[in-house]
Design a protein around this motif. Structure first.
Motif, mmCIF file in Angstrom:
data_model
loop_
_atom_site.group_PDB
_atom_site.id
_atom_site.type_symbol
_atom_site.label_atom_id
_atom_site.label_comp_id
_atom_site.label_asym_id
_atom_site.label_seq_id
_atom_site.Cartn_x
_atom_site.Cartn_y
_atom_site.Cartn_z
ATOM 1 N N UNK A 99 4.855 -23.041 28.552
ATOM 2 C CA UNK A 99 3.518 -23.708 28.179
ATOM 3 C C UNK A 99 3.360 -24.650 29.539
ATOM 4 N N UNK A 100 4.123 -25.319 29.899
ATOM 5 C CA UNK A 100 3.711 -26.353 30.987
ATOM 6 C C UNK A 100 3.710 -25.513 32.281
ATOM 7 N N UNK A 101 4.476 -24.567 32.354
ATOM 8 C CA UNK A 101 4.196 -23.712 33.554
ATOM 9 C C UNK A 101 2.873 -22.948 33.908
ATOM 10 N N UNK A 102 2.378 -22.512 32.788
ATOM 11 C CA UNK A 102 0.989 -21.693 32.662
ATOM 12 C C UNK A 102 0.028 -22.763 32.974
ATOM 13 N N UNK A 103 0.304 -23.822 32.412
ATOM 14 C CA UNK A 103 -0.818 -24.948 32.491
ATOM 15 C C UNK A 103 -0.832 -25.594 33.985
ATOM 16 N N UNK A 104 0.633 -25.659 34.827
ATOM 17 C CA UNK A 104 0.540 -26.147 36.042
ATOM 18 C C UNK A 104 -0.127 -24.944 36.724
ATOM 19 N N UNK A 105 0.276 -23.861 36.437
ATOM 20 C CA UNK A 105 -0.194 -22.737 37.612
ATOM 21 C C UNK A 105 -1.833 -22.573 37.540
ATOM 22 N N UNK A 106 -2.229 -22.553 36.339
ATOM 23 C CA UNK A 106 -3.682 -22.257 35.994
ATOM 24 C C UNK A 106 -4.716 -23.718 36.643
ATOM 25 N N UNK A 107 -3.671 -24.704 36.495
ATOM 26 C CA UNK A 107 -4.547 -26.216 36.848
ATOM 27 C C UNK A 107 -4.611 -26.080 38.287
ATOM 28 N N UNK A 108 -3.708 -25.719 38.828
ATOM 29 C CA UNK A 108 -3.853 -25.713 40.545
ATOM 30 C C UNK A 108 -4.828 -24.642 40.884
ATOM 31 N N UNK A 109 -4.844 -23.605 40.184
ATOM 32 C CA UNK A 109 -5.744 -22.570 40.413
ATOM 33 C C UNK A 109 -7.040 -22.619 40.222
ATOM 34 N N UNK A 110 -7.624 -23.501 39.191
ATOM 35 C CA UNK A 110 -8.842 -23.486 38.418
ATOM 36 C C UNK A 110 -9.407 -24.995 38.436
ATOM 37 N N UNK A 111 -8.565 -25.981 38.558
ATOM 38 C CA UNK A 111 -9.072 -27.288 37.974
ATOM 39 C C UNK A 111 -10.307 -27.756 39.033
ATOM 40 N N UNK A 112 -10.142 -27.517 40.461
ATOM 41 C CA UNK A 112 -11.167 -27.799 41.248
ATOM 42 C C UNK A 112 -12.066 -26.849 41.650
#
Length: 249
Positions: free
Chosen positions: A196-209
């Motif tokens: 779960x943490x890995x998915x959150x990290x990957x998508x946060x890097x990709x989508x957050x900004x």
């Protein structure tokens, strides 16, 4: 004998309550209930206790103050925890807490058996500051069947949502039924907290900004049927910006 085993009064967790509202929320609500039972502060027809976040942190030292604050706010939003200010001085912002036992009973027909509403009878004369007393729970843990043990076997609802909120500056609630269903479904498929943490990290890097995609940093998207695809995607490449280079060289 190890000093880490039971040589002090433990904090008890009701598994069925944790499943319904999240682990952190169940621990805090149970702790507040314990102090309400022995409270002598009765206002507006119900018992109250008071504490600052720092004082709660003394009782629950395994969490940060921010985690405790976020958990209490979650309980307030869900309506299980009632807060007020009965302090004599308006400058004193110490919050008073009580539990809405009627709303809690709506979780299911057995909720009242899990956390019994405190009685006004035979109470002690007074209570000292909660932070200075021993932390002790007296409720019994209900019988756990093999099926419920498997499903509740440390499914980290609160830990997953807390991590998502920290990484995305959001305020999702771990006790939301749909969110719990999504996490439980992925857990049954064999995925664990690190996934779960890995998915959150990957998508946060990709989508957050990204102003278009950042709205999809939500449980229903991240923990849905594409979870495994997200988990196995490669880390997004770093997008170089002009400020990353020293143009004076």
């Amino acid at each position: 004998m190890s000093k880490l085993l039971i040589n002090e009064n433990p904090i008890m967790i009701i598994p069925s309550l944790a499943l319904k509202m999240g682990l952190n929320e169940a621990v805090v609500l149970q702790q507040i209930h314990y102090w309400l039972v022995s409270s002598s502060h009765v206002m507006e027809g119900r018992k109250w206790i008071y504490n600052t976040y720092k004082e709660w942190n003394v009782q629950l030292p395994f969490w940060s103050e921010s985690t405790i604050k976020r958990t209490i706010k979650s309980l307030e939003k869900q309506g299980y925890l009632i807060s007020a200010n009965f302090n004599r001085s308006k400058m004193d912002q110490t919050k008073w807490y009580s539990i809405d036992y009627e709303k809690l009973s709506e979780l299911d027909g057995n909720a009242e058996a899990l956390i019994e509403q405190p009685s006004d009878q035979n109470e002690p004369n007074s209570t000292s500051d909660c932070a200075e007393q021993e932390v002790m729970m007296v409720q019994a843990i209900p019988e756990i069947t093999t099926e419920t043990t498997t499903e509740k076997d440390t499914i980290p609802f609160s830990e997953v949502i807390e991590y998502l909120n920290d990484k995305t500056n959001a305020s999702y609630r771990a006790g939301t039924r749909r969110t719990m269903e999504l996490i439980r479904a992925r857990w049954k498929e064999g995925f664990r907290l690190d996934d779960f943490k890995k998915v959150i990290d990957l998508k946060a890097i990709e989508w957050l900004n990204d102003p278009i995609w950042n709205k999809y940093l939500r449980p229903e998207t991240l923990f849905g049927t594409k979870f495994e695809s997200y988990l196995n995607q490669k880390s997004p490449k770093k997008q170089w910006r002009e400020e990353d280079f020293d143009l004076d060289d």
